[in-house]
Design an enzyme around this catalytic site. Structure first.
Site, short mmCIF file in Angstrom:
data_model
loop_
_atom_site.label_atom_id
_atom_site.label_comp_id
_atom_site.label_asym_id
_atom_site.label_seq_id
_atom_site.Cartn_x
_atom_site.Cartn_y
_atom_site.Cartn_z
N HIS A 89 -8.77 57.91 -72.66
CA HIS A 89 -8.79 59.13 -73.38
C HIS A 89 -8.20 59.26 -74.71
CE1 HIS A 89 -9.43 63.69 -72.03
NE2 HIS A 89 -9.47 63.36 -73.23
N ARG A 111 -16.62 64.41 -71.59
CA ARG A 111 -16.16 64.77 -70.20
C ARG A 111 -16.67 63.83 -69.05
NH1 ARG A 111 -13.37 67.05 -73.20
NH2 ARG A 111 -12.90 69.19 -73.57
#
Length: 312
Positions: free
Chosen positions: A275, A227
């Protein structure tokens, strides 16, 4: 016949429609797969969900037995105050495989010093760049959920000295498992290469701040496919400038897409990946969704149920 609403962004529907129908049929579930606008909310039994679709208010779904997320991370979902139905997160074999491959590849890249060879294609014979053996290299994985545990096992199989840390005690063959705030400094002190695979919770936001970055061995490498909020960005940039952190490979960020003007893009010791470390694969994720619906229809507990108090 259960009504199942595909409440994810429209662009995902073509990739999921065939796989979901097949996996439901394979489990003997005769269901209607619907899209927003095709069914009254009060008649929906299950929602297959990802943020960014047409559904943001869960209040009308009074009959829904579960919201089945297509995402592994659920912090953006549980923040919705209208969501009162049981929520499951995605634990997808394909997603796990992808994460293990990304982590293993970038750990080996750092361990073998591959960047130095790529930068030195100038005719100079640099045979002094010899890495230690994996058994001489300490790798720490913060977060021992499904993804972190799988990555730690793979790194241990490659003979790295793997330390795993989690909020609660875990046991993994070949991995030295530490737990709780009191043992975090010891886990960081062993991290020549640090892999961040923690969920986002109030306790993990800015976990890697200046104080904890200073606990790493001098010249450590950081990999963050977990994260973006786990790292204090200003503190990381400062640690890169002093050499406390030698290199960072980052797949997740507080703002995505990462703005073009962000200093990570131009930093010579930061690698940005967009990502892509772990993507939910429709072909395998559809089976996870169908299995949970089948379990619920049979009166069995849902798999991967989110504990909202813990945040995952």
């Amino acid at each position: 016949m259960p009504e199942i609403l595909f409440a994810a962004p429209d662009r995902l529907w073509p990739a999921y429609e065939e796989h979901l129908a097949r996996e439901l049929a394979a489990r003997g579930i005769d269901a209607r797969l619907r899209r927003p606008g095709e069914v009254a909310p009060e008649t929906v039994d299950y929602l297959i969900y990802a943020p960014g679709g047409a559904v943001s208010d869960f209040t009308p779904f009074v009959r829904a037995r579960a919201v089945l997320s297509l995402w592994a991370g659920v912090e953006r979902i549980i923040a919705n105050p209208t969501l009162t139905q049981p929520l499951t997160r995605m634990v997808d074999p394909g997603l796990t495989e992808g994460m293990v491959e990304w982590v293993t590849g970038h750990v080996l890249r750092a361990h073998l010093g591959i960047d130095a060879h790529l930068a030195g294609q100038d005719g100079v014979w640099r045979n002094g760049i010899v890495p230690p053996l994996a058994r001489e290299r300490g790798v720490t994985v913060l977060g021992l959920g499904a993804l972190g545990s799988a990555a730690a096992r793979m790194l241990a199989a490659l003979n790295f000295r793997v330390t795993g840390w989690s909020a609660r005690p875990k046991a993994i063959d070949g991995v030295a498992c530490l737990a709780g705030p009191a043992q975090l400094p010891a886990a960081l002190a062993r991290a020549e290469i640090l892999v961040l695979l923690l969920p986002q919770t109030p306790e993990t936001v800015d976990l890697m701040d200046a104080r904890r970055l200073a606990m790493l061995p001098k010249g450590a490498v950081i990999l963050n496919p977990g994260r973006g909020s786990l790292i204090d960005e200003a503190a990381l940039l400062a640690a890169l400038e002093t050499g406390q952190v030698a290199q960072a490979t980052l797949d997740v960020f507080r703002t995505e897409p990462l703005p073009p003007e962000h200093p990570f893009w131009a930093h010579p010791r930061v690698t940005v990946t967009p990502h892509v470390a772990a993507e939910t694969r429709p072909v395998s994720a559809a089976g996870v969704i169908a299995e949970n619906i089948a379990r619920d229809r049979a009166g069995l507990p849902l798999l991967h149920l989110v504990d909202r108090a813990r945040g995952y």
